[in-house]
Design a protein around this motif. Structure first.
Motif, PDB file in Angstrom:
ATOM      1  N   VAL A  24       0.897  -1.154   0.000  1.00 49.74           N
ATOM      2  CA  VAL A  24       0.000   0.000   0.000  1.00 49.74           C
ATOM      3  C   VAL A  24       0.933   1.200   0.000  1.00 49.74           C
ATOM      4  O   VAL A  24       1.808   1.315   0.869  1.00 49.74           O
ATOM      5  N   GLU A  25       0.761   2.081  -0.979  1.00 51.59           N
ATOM      6  CA  GLU A  25       1.712   3.174  -1.167  1.00 51.59           C
ATOM      7  C   GLU A  25       1.083   4.526  -0.900  1.00 51.59           C
ATOM      8  O   GLU A  25      -0.087   4.757  -1.204  1.00 51.59           O
ATOM      9  N   ILE A  26       1.907   5.420  -0.353  1.00 50.86           N
ATOM     10  CA  ILE A  26       1.522   6.811  -0.144  1.00 50.86           C
ATOM     11  C   ILE A  26       2.501   7.651  -0.967  1.00 50.86           C
ATOM     12  O   ILE A  26       3.679   7.760  -0.608  1.00 50.86           O
ATOM     13  N   PRO A  27       2.050   8.209  -2.111  1.00 50.99           N
ATOM     14  CA  PRO A  27       2.961   8.973  -2.971  1.00 50.99           C
ATOM     15  C   PRO A  27       2.995  10.457  -2.600  1.00 50.99           C
ATOM     16  O   PRO A  27       1.998  11.035  -2.183  1.00 50.99           O
ATOM     17  N   ILE A  28       4.165  11.045  -2.777  1.00 55.00           N
ATOM     18  CA  ILE A  28       4.352  12.490  -2.614  1.00 55.00           C
ATOM     19  C   ILE A  28       5.212  12.946  -3.788  1.00 55.00           C
ATOM     20  O   ILE A  28       6.264  12.360  -4.058  1.00 55.00           O
ATOM     21  N   SER A  29       4.751  13.975  -4.509  1.00 56.24           N
ATOM     22  CA  SER A  29       5.555  14.466  -5.622  1.00 56.24           C
ATOM     23  C   SER A  29       5.259  15.940  -5.874  1.00 56.24           C
ATOM     24  O   SER A  29       4.268  16.481  -5.404  1.00 56.24           O
ATOM     25  N   PHE A  30       6.138  16.539  -6.610  1.00 55.52           N
ATOM     26  CA  PHE A  30       5.988  17.923  -7.045  1.00 55.52           C
ATOM     27  C   PHE A  30       5.774  17.866  -8.551  1.00 55.52           C
ATOM     28  O   PHE A  30       6.650  17.424  -9.291  1.00 55.52           O
ATOM     29  N   ARG A  31       4.596  18.275  -9.014  1.00 53.18           N
ATOM     30  CA  ARG A  31       4.267  18.208 -10.436  1.00 53.18           C
ATOM     31  C   ARG A  31       4.421  19.585 -11.069  1.00 53.18           C
ATOM     32  O   ARG A  31       3.842  20.558 -10.605  1.00 53.18           O
ATOM     33  N   MET A  32       5.192  19.626 -12.139  1.00 51.54           N
ATOM     34  CA  MET A  32       5.319  20.842 -12.938  1.00 51.54           C
ATOM     35  C   MET A  32       4.598  20.603 -14.264  1.00 51.54           C
ATOM     36  O   MET A  32       4.806  19.563 -14.896  1.00 51.54           O
ATOM     37  N   ARG A  33       3.751  21.558 -14.667  1.00 49.24           N
ATOM     38  CA  ARG A  33       2.991  21.412 -15.911  1.00 49.24           C
ATOM     39  C   ARG A  33       3.283  22.601 -16.816  1.00 49.24           C
ATOM     40  O   ARG A  33       3.524  23.715 -16.371  1.00 49.24           O
ATOM     41  N   ASP A  45       6.932  14.910 -12.935  1.00 47.97           N
ATOM     42  CA  ASP A  45       6.907  14.758 -11.486  1.00 47.97           C
ATOM     43  C   ASP A  45       8.339  14.588 -11.001  1.00 47.97           C
ATOM     44  O   ASP A  45       8.987  13.581 -11.275  1.00 47.97           O
ATOM     45  N   ILE A  46       8.859  15.612 -10.293  1.00 44.40           N
ATOM     46  CA  ILE A  46      10.236  15.589  -9.786  1.00 44.40           C
ATOM     47  C   ILE A  46      10.235  16.082  -8.357  1.00 44.40           C
ATOM     48  O   ILE A  46       9.759  17.180  -8.110  1.00 44.40           O
ATOM     49  N   PRO A  47      10.833  15.458  -7.423  1.00 44.79           N
ATOM     50  CA  PRO A  47      11.014  14.016  -7.384  1.00 44.79           C
ATOM     51  C   PRO A  47       9.700  13.364  -6.992  1.00 44.79           C
ATOM     52  O   PRO A  47       8.824  14.016  -6.432  1.00 44.79           O
ATOM     53  N   GLU A  48       9.601  12.116  -7.250  1.00 39.36           N
ATOM     54  CA  GLU A  48       8.443  11.357  -6.800  1.00 39.36           C
ATOM     55  C   GLU A  48       8.923  10.450  -5.673  1.00 39.36           C
ATOM     56  O   GLU A  48       9.838   9.661  -5.848  1.00 39.36           O
ATOM     57  N   ILE A  49       8.356  10.603  -4.501  1.00 37.29           N
ATOM     58  CA  ILE A  49       8.708   9.801  -3.328  1.00 37.29           C
ATOM     59  C   ILE A  49       7.484   8.980  -2.942  1.00 37.29           C
ATOM     60  O   ILE A  49       6.371   9.504  -2.910  1.00 37.29           O
ATOM     61  N   LYS A  50       7.691   7.701  -2.660  1.00 38.92           N
ATOM     62  CA  LYS A  50       6.592   6.835  -2.226  1.00 38.92           C
ATOM     63  C   LYS A  50       6.996   6.119  -0.951  1.00 38.92           C
ATOM     64  O   LYS A  50       8.120   5.626  -0.841  1.00 38.92           O
ATOM     65  N   PHE A  51       6.079   6.069  -0.030  1.00 40.77           N
ATOM     66  CA  PHE A  51       6.241   5.297   1.188  1.00 40.77           C
ATOM     67  C   PHE A  51       5.326   4.085   1.064  1.00 40.77           C
ATOM     68  O   PHE A  51       4.146   4.240   0.749  1.00 40.77           O
ATOM     69  N   GLY A  52       5.857   2.883   1.285  1.00 37.85           N
ATOM     70  CA  GLY A  52       5.061   1.676   1.099  1.00 37.85           C
ATOM     71  C   GLY A  52       5.043   0.790   2.330  1.00 37.85           C
ATOM     72  O   GLY A  52       6.045   0.647   3.024  1.00 37.85           O
TER      73      GLY A  52
END
Length: 143
Positions: A24-33, A45-52
Motif C-alpha cells: 500500500v503506497e503513499i505517494p508524494i511528488s511535485f508536479r510541474m505542468r 513529477d520531480i522528485p516522486e517519493i513513495k512510502f510503502g
C-alpha cells in the motif's frame, strides 16, 4: 510443514527466489505542468517519493528440480519501503471539467527489502540486498 520445506530449499546452493510483494503506497511528488497547447498540457513529477507498507509478502522458491509456490515470506521481507522516482506525461482536456492523463514513471527503492536472516541454521548473516525498481504506465481521468 511449509516453513521447514522453505528452510531446506533456502539452505541449498543455486536457489532462485522470486518475491511477489504487494504494497500500500503513499505517494508524494511535485508536479510541474506546461501551459495549454490547445487541449494538451505536459507534466513532469520531480522528485516522486513513495512510502510503502507491505501487505502481502509471498514468493516462489526453486532449487534443483524442486519448486515451492506461493510461499509466505512475512519474516524475511521488511514491511516498510521508500522509493524515489521520476515521471512525466501529458494531460488532455476532453471537456471543461474532465481531463485524461497518461504518463511513464520510473521508480527505484532506497531500502533493502530483505531482512537477511540466515536460513542454514548457523546464525551467519547472508550478504544479499534486494532492491525494487520499475517503469510504470499510469492512465487516469481527472474530473
Amino acid at each position: 510443514s511449509e516453513d521447514n520445506a522453505k528452510d531446506v530449499l533456502m539452505g541449498q546452493n543455486n536457489v532462485d527466489v522470486t518475491y511477489l510483494i504487494q504494497y500500500v503506497e503513499i505517494p508524494i511528488s511535485f508536479r510541474m505542468r506546461t501551459r495549454d497547447f490547445g487541449y494538451i498540457r505536459y507534466f513532469i513529477d520531480i522528485p516522486e517519493i513513495k512510502f510503502g507498507i507491505g501487505v502481502k509478502k509471498r514468493g516462489n522458491i526453486e532449487a534443483n528440480s524442486l519448486t515451492l509456490e506461493k510461499v509466505v515470506f512475512n519474516k524475511d521481507i521488511n514491511s516498510f519501503n521508500v522509493w524515489w522516482g521520476l515521471g512525466g506525461g501529458l494531460e488532455y482536456d476532453i471537456s471543461e471539467n474532465t481531463t485524461l492523463t497518461a504518463g511513464l514513471h520510473f521508480l527505484q527503492s532506497f531500502m533493502d527489502i530483505t531482512k537477511d536472516k540466515a536460513t542454514d541454521g548457523t546464525g551467519d548473516k547472508e550478504d544479499s540486498k534486494g532492491n525494487m525498481s520499475g517503469i510504470g504506465l499510469r492512465v487516469g481521468v481527472m474530473f
